[in-house]
Design a protein around this motif. Structure first.
Motif, mmCIF file in Angstrom:
data_model
loop_
_atom_site.group_PDB
_atom_site.id
_atom_site.type_symbol
_atom_site.label_atom_id
_atom_site.label_comp_id
_atom_site.label_asym_id
_atom_site.label_seq_id
_atom_site.Cartn_x
_atom_site.Cartn_y
_atom_site.Cartn_z
ATOM 1 N N CYS A 121 1.099 -1.234 -0.019
ATOM 2 C CA CYS A 121 -0.216 0.054 0.086
ATOM 3 C C CYS A 121 0.822 1.223 0.220
ATOM 4 O O CYS A 121 1.438 1.425 0.919
ATOM 5 C CB CYS A 121 -0.826 0.113 1.321
ATOM 6 S SG CYS A 121 -1.726 1.528 1.496
ATOM 7 N N PHE B 232 0.273 4.017 0.777
ATOM 8 C CA PHE B 232 -0.108 5.168 1.725
ATOM 9 C C PHE B 232 0.368 4.852 3.156
ATOM 10 O O PHE B 232 0.266 5.534 3.979
ATOM 11 C CB PHE B 232 -1.540 5.539 1.906
ATOM 12 C CG PHE B 232 -1.923 6.047 0.496
ATOM 13 C CD1 PHE B 232 -1.255 6.622 -0.505
ATOM 14 C CD2 PHE B 232 -3.591 6.313 0.380
ATOM 15 C CE1 PHE B 232 -1.808 7.198 -1.660
ATOM 16 C CE2 PHE B 232 -4.079 6.660 -0.758
ATOM 17 C CZ PHE B 232 -3.325 7.269 -1.710
ATOM 18 N N CYS B 233 1.112 3.536 3.194
ATOM 19 C CA CYS B 233 1.408 3.187 4.682
ATOM 20 C C CYS B 233 2.685 3.456 4.904
ATOM 21 O O CYS B 233 3.537 4.240 4.226
ATOM 22 C CB CYS B 233 1.351 1.614 4.622
ATOM 23 S SG CYS B 233 -0.354 0.753 5.127
ATOM 24 N N HIS C 152 -4.084 2.148 8.098
ATOM 25 C CA HIS C 152 -4.498 1.491 6.936
ATOM 26 C C HIS C 152 -5.927 0.876 7.020
ATOM 27 O O HIS C 152 -6.794 1.013 6.096
ATOM 28 C CB HIS C 152 -3.698 0.346 6.539
ATOM 29 C CG HIS C 152 -3.792 -0.493 5.176
ATOM 30 N ND1 HIS C 152 -3.642 0.186 3.968
ATOM 31 C CD2 HIS C 152 -4.553 -1.457 5.199
ATOM 32 C CE1 HIS C 152 -4.081 -0.676 3.070
ATOM 33 N NE2 HIS C 152 -4.678 -1.637 3.698
ATOM 34 N N HIS D 76 -6.648 2.021 1.750
ATOM 35 C CA HIS D 76 -6.208 3.017 2.798
ATOM 36 C C HIS D 76 -7.140 4.424 2.825
ATOM 37 O O HIS D 76 -6.993 5.075 1.937
ATOM 38 C CB HIS D 76 -4.719 3.157 2.399
ATOM 39 C CG HIS D 76 -3.987 3.731 3.840
ATOM 40 N ND1 HIS D 76 -2.903 3.429 4.352
ATOM 41 C CD2 HIS D 76 -4.453 4.865 4.592
ATOM 42 C CE1 HIS D 76 -2.180 4.048 5.416
ATOM 43 N NE2 HIS D 76 -3.371 5.244 5.669
HETATM 44 ZN ZN LIG Z 1 -2.045 1.418 3.692
#
Ligand SMILES: [Zn+2]
Length: 332
Positions: A64, A66-67, A116, A168
């Motif tokens: 992911c 955005f993590c 998340h 996310h």
């Molecule tokens: Zn994420």
């Protein structure tokens, strides 16, 4: 103001009994834009789901962007003219440029890289305050750098059924030189009409949820989408004009609404905070918040030919039932 509604009756022959049967459909018109909406008898079109969101979150986490550990490397930065750091942070929220732009200035802001998995009941006032503050700072920065871009909106697709391509949780900002269709329609409504609509809902009471300070919250009389709420703040017309107190107040209202959605068994929502150009005389900053179908295999989309191609809502969750479910939480 008279809130316009009309009853239609459908006749059919019941396949079980062979007897004639009737169904009533109520057609309502939105007092601001004139959009019509069909309130259907409860048919179970928006079922609760026992889908294991937490397991799906774990499965979608590897890779992911955005993590933590990836967000700094994998998300695009804002141009230096918008922000020298390329990203805007407020508390845990991080805002960056949208890789898939929808406008001259498109942003994505995560509530937190560490979140998340963030079900509706856990979206707190603090998380919303920080995320909204990042989006407000983005709108202000864009308007300072590019004075032609005066139309700002803050939006959310939360979970895949709402249109989110990444699991996310995040919000999205759009700042552009031209409005979307709905921004344009809403700014064509007179200040008197906004006042008359809110007066009518306050007087009738059955869809009026309360006032959190400057923001007045109601359940939509003629919703485009299920369990649709609206909020209005007189005296400001753009998200770029929200100060810290108003951001905190708006976050409080959104947290109350999302908590109610969670209790009602919903996991996915859309939100749009419709900005007009700043200092717009008589335009109240206003928003729509609505539920979407729950995430599960072979789910039924709540958006049909009526919503997409006729621009007409069709819901089997009556607005008055939504208002009763939300109860007095906005009045405390
Ligand atoms: Zn994420």
């Amino acid at each position: 103001m008279e809130l316009s509604r009309e009853l239609l009756t459908a006749e059919l022959i019941d396949p079980g009994t062979g007897e004639p049967a009737r169904t009533t459909i109520e057609v309502r018109h939105d007092p601001l834009t004139g959009h019509s909406s069909r309130i259907l008898p409860e048919r179970g079109l928006m079922p609760a789901s026992d889908f294991d969101l937490e397991t799906f979150a774990r499965e979608s986490q590897p890779g992911c962007p955005f993590c933590p550990g990836r967000v700094d490397q994998l998300t695009p930065k804002l141009p230096a003219s918008i922000h020298p750091d390329g990203r805007i942070t407020r508390g845990e929220a991080v805002l960056f440029a949208n890789l898939h732009a929808y406008s001259s200035h498109s942003s994505v802001s995560v509530y937190s890289p560490r979140l998340h998995y963030l079900p509706l009941g856990q979206i707190t006032r603090r998380l919303l305050t920080d995320n909204l503050a990042a989006q407000v700072a983005f709108a202000q920065a864009v308007m300072a750098a590019d004075p032609r871009s005066r139309w700002a909106s803050i939006n959310a697709n939360h979970m895949l059924p709402s249109g989110s391509s990444l699991f996310h949780p995040h919000m999205q900002g759009i700042v552009d030189a031209q409005p979307t269709t709905m921004q344009r329609l809403l700014t064509e409504v007179s200040a008197q009409r906004y006042d008359a609509y809110l007066d009518a809902e306050r007087r009738l009471g059955e869809r009026y949820l309360g006032n959190t300070g400057r923001f007045e919250w109601i359940v939509s009389f003629a919703p485009i989408a299920p369990a649709e709420l609206r909020a209005f703040a007189a005296g400001i017309s753009s998200p770029s004009e929200l100060d810290d107190d108003l951001i905190a107040e708006l976050a409080h209202g959104l947290a109350l609404a999302l908590g109610a959605y969670a209790e009602m068994g919903f996991q996915s929502f859309n939100c749009a905070i419709y900005g007009a150009p700043p200092a717009g005389e008589g335009y109240p900053l206003n928003l729509r918040l609505a539920c979407r179908s729950n995430l599960k295999a072979f789910y039924r989309s709540d958006s049909t030919f009526l919503e997409r191609l006729h621009w007409e809502g069709a819901v089997d969750v009556a607005p008055e039932v939504v208002a009763r479910r939300i109860g007095d939480r906005f009045r405390r």
